[in-house]
Motif scaffolding. Sequence first.
Motif, PDB file in Angstrom:
ATOM      1  N   HIS A   1     -10.617   1.956   6.327  1.00 29.94           N
ATOM      2  CA  HIS A   1      -9.241   2.435   6.164  1.00 29.94           C
ATOM      3  C   HIS A   1      -9.150   3.358   4.945  1.00 29.94           C
ATOM      4  N   VAL A   2      -9.733   2.917   3.823  1.00 30.68           N
ATOM      5  CA  VAL A   2      -9.742   3.738   2.616  1.00 30.68           C
ATOM      6  C   VAL A   2     -10.487   5.051   2.859  1.00 30.68           C
ATOM      7  N   ALA A   3     -11.585   4.976   3.598  1.00 26.43           N
ATOM      8  CA  ALA A   3     -12.396   6.172   3.853  1.00 26.43           C
ATOM      9  C   ALA A   3     -11.623   7.206   4.662  1.00 26.43           C
ATOM     10  N   ARG A   4     -10.823   6.742   5.625  1.00 26.49           N
ATOM     11  CA  ARG A   4     -10.029   7.680   6.437  1.00 26.49           C
ATOM     12  C   ARG A   4      -8.995   8.400   5.570  1.00 26.49           C
ATOM     13  N   LEU A   5      -8.350   7.648   4.680  1.00 23.38           N
ATOM     14  CA  LEU A   5      -7.382   8.264   3.783  1.00 23.38           C
ATOM     15  C   LEU A   5      -8.073   9.179   2.774  1.00 23.38           C
ATOM     16  N   GLN A   6      -9.304   8.779   2.354  1.00 28.76           N
ATOM     17  CA  GLN A   6     -10.042   9.601   1.391  1.00 28.76           C
ATOM     18  C   GLN A   6     -10.384  10.960   1.988  1.00 28.76           C
TER      19      GLN A   6
ATOM     20  N   PRO B   1      -0.378  12.898   1.996  1.00 25.83           N
ATOM     21  CA  PRO B   1       0.980  13.056   1.451  1.00 25.83           C
ATOM     22  C   PRO B   1       1.230  12.100   0.288  1.00 25.83           C
ATOM     23  N   THR B   2       2.123  12.495  -0.602  1.00 26.75           N
ATOM     24  CA  THR B   2       2.497  11.657  -1.736  1.00 26.75           C
ATOM     25  C   THR B   2       3.901  11.100  -1.596  1.00 26.75           C
ATOM     26  N   ASP B   3       4.586  11.426  -0.491  1.00 28.37           N
ATOM     27  CA  ASP B   3       5.955  10.943  -0.321  1.00 28.37           C
ATOM     28  C   ASP B   3       6.096   9.921   0.800  1.00 28.37           C
ATOM     29  N   TYR B   4       5.027   9.633   1.538  1.00 30.36           N
ATOM     30  CA  TYR B   4       5.068   8.550   2.518  1.00 30.36           C
ATOM     31  C   TYR B   4       3.638   8.103   2.808  1.00 30.36           C
ATOM     32  N   LEU B   5       3.495   6.903   3.355  1.00 24.30           N
ATOM     33  CA  LEU B   5       2.178   6.331   3.636  1.00 24.30           C
ATOM     34  C   LEU B   5       1.711   6.802   5.009  1.00 24.30           C
ATOM     35  N   THR B   6       0.591   7.507   5.045  1.00 24.25           N
ATOM     36  CA  THR B   6       0.122   8.121   6.285  1.00 24.25           C
ATOM     37  C   THR B   6      -0.309   7.079   7.314  1.00 24.25           C
ATOM     38  N   GLU B   7      -1.099   6.112   6.893  1.00 17.92           N
ATOM     39  CA  GLU B   7      -1.621   5.098   7.814  1.00 17.92           C
ATOM     40  C   GLU B   7      -1.428   3.720   7.197  1.00 17.92           C
ATOM     41  N   PRO B   8      -0.269   3.122   7.369  1.00 15.46           N
ATOM     42  CA  PRO B   8      -0.034   1.794   6.784  1.00 15.46           C
ATOM     43  C   PRO B   8      -0.918   0.747   7.434  1.00 15.46           C
TER      44      PRO B   8
END
Length: 369
Positions: free
Chosen positions: A222-227, A236-243
């Motif tokens: 999960h972290v790797a996908r966001l990385q 994005p810094t205004d909402y969570l892309t993949e909660p």
Amino acid sequence: RAIGVEREEVKGQRFTAVLNDCILETYNLPDNYFGMICTSIPFSTHYEYVDQVEDLGFNDDDERFFEQMDFLIPQLLRVLKPGRIMACHVKDLVDYGHKSKSGFMEINPFSAKTIFAFLKHGWMYEGEIFITTDVVRENNATYRLGWTETCKVASKMGIGLPEKVLLFRKPPTQKDNAYADEPVIHTKQGYTLATHQLDSHSYWRSSGKGIIDTMVYDYDAHVARLQQLEDFNNLPTDYLTEPPVSNSPWVWDDINSMFCLNSEQVRRRLEKHTCPLPFDIVKRLIGRYTSDPQLVEEPDIVYDPFSGLYTTVYMAVKMGRKGYGTELNMRDWLIGAKYCQLAEIEAMSPTFIDLSEFEVQPENIPALA
């Protein structure tokens, strides 16, 4: 700051929208009248909704807030049918340093205080549903979950606060079977076993998700996908892309907080409400805790004493029930009443199937000029 409000009312066949102090309004309602109460109470001292002394958000602290609620809570118990459910949307609150006793940012267990406030007046507590929130949005609103601050002093950081729906029940008259005096009924065709099992677990997937992920959750993946997104400056810094998706049976992780009447407000270029209730929450609660309108002579009436834009009443009308709501803010009352009128027109308009089944009699056809 004014005191006193002149009661006004907009009434349709399926709804009643009242401009009034909800405490005074509820005092004058009949006993055992509503099939369900579904509302989001004011969050103590965090928001003021109108420049009226009657506004329950106009308080110095929680103690004063619950003193005012002591006038309302027993009246809500009185007007609800015996054995029926009140669903109360709440959230624990952030107390900033200038408000907390310690002088540092703390979390106020407001939901727990709400539970004990209702228990004091004879309600039965039936449990709570957790609704996950977007921690990135929450950080932007509260400045307490920042990445930069966490890197400097992680011990200062807390966690995202879920919203909750507290379920209370009015004791039924008879104690031999625990049934409501007027049971909530469904057919097995309309309320299937699969629906029942998911509802009983309080983990209900919304129609917004079409694919069920059967893979075991992998935090590192999960972290790797966001990385990967961050590496390309696409995180994005205004909402969570993949909660994260919850496997807990007590958590709703799929509520779309933007699917609410505020979306319609934006479309119409009108002022948004401070704390709108998402449609997903209201629809699920009404669907479970009120009777199928096709199985009863009179549909259940759902009451919301803190109506705001009248989301609860609006959804009750769209689902074939009836709605009754009070609101102290005149602007919200006027807008909410209009939404209820539109919902009623839509709900009562004949469909193509209705028209196709209508038998036209020759004598009823007007002659051509």
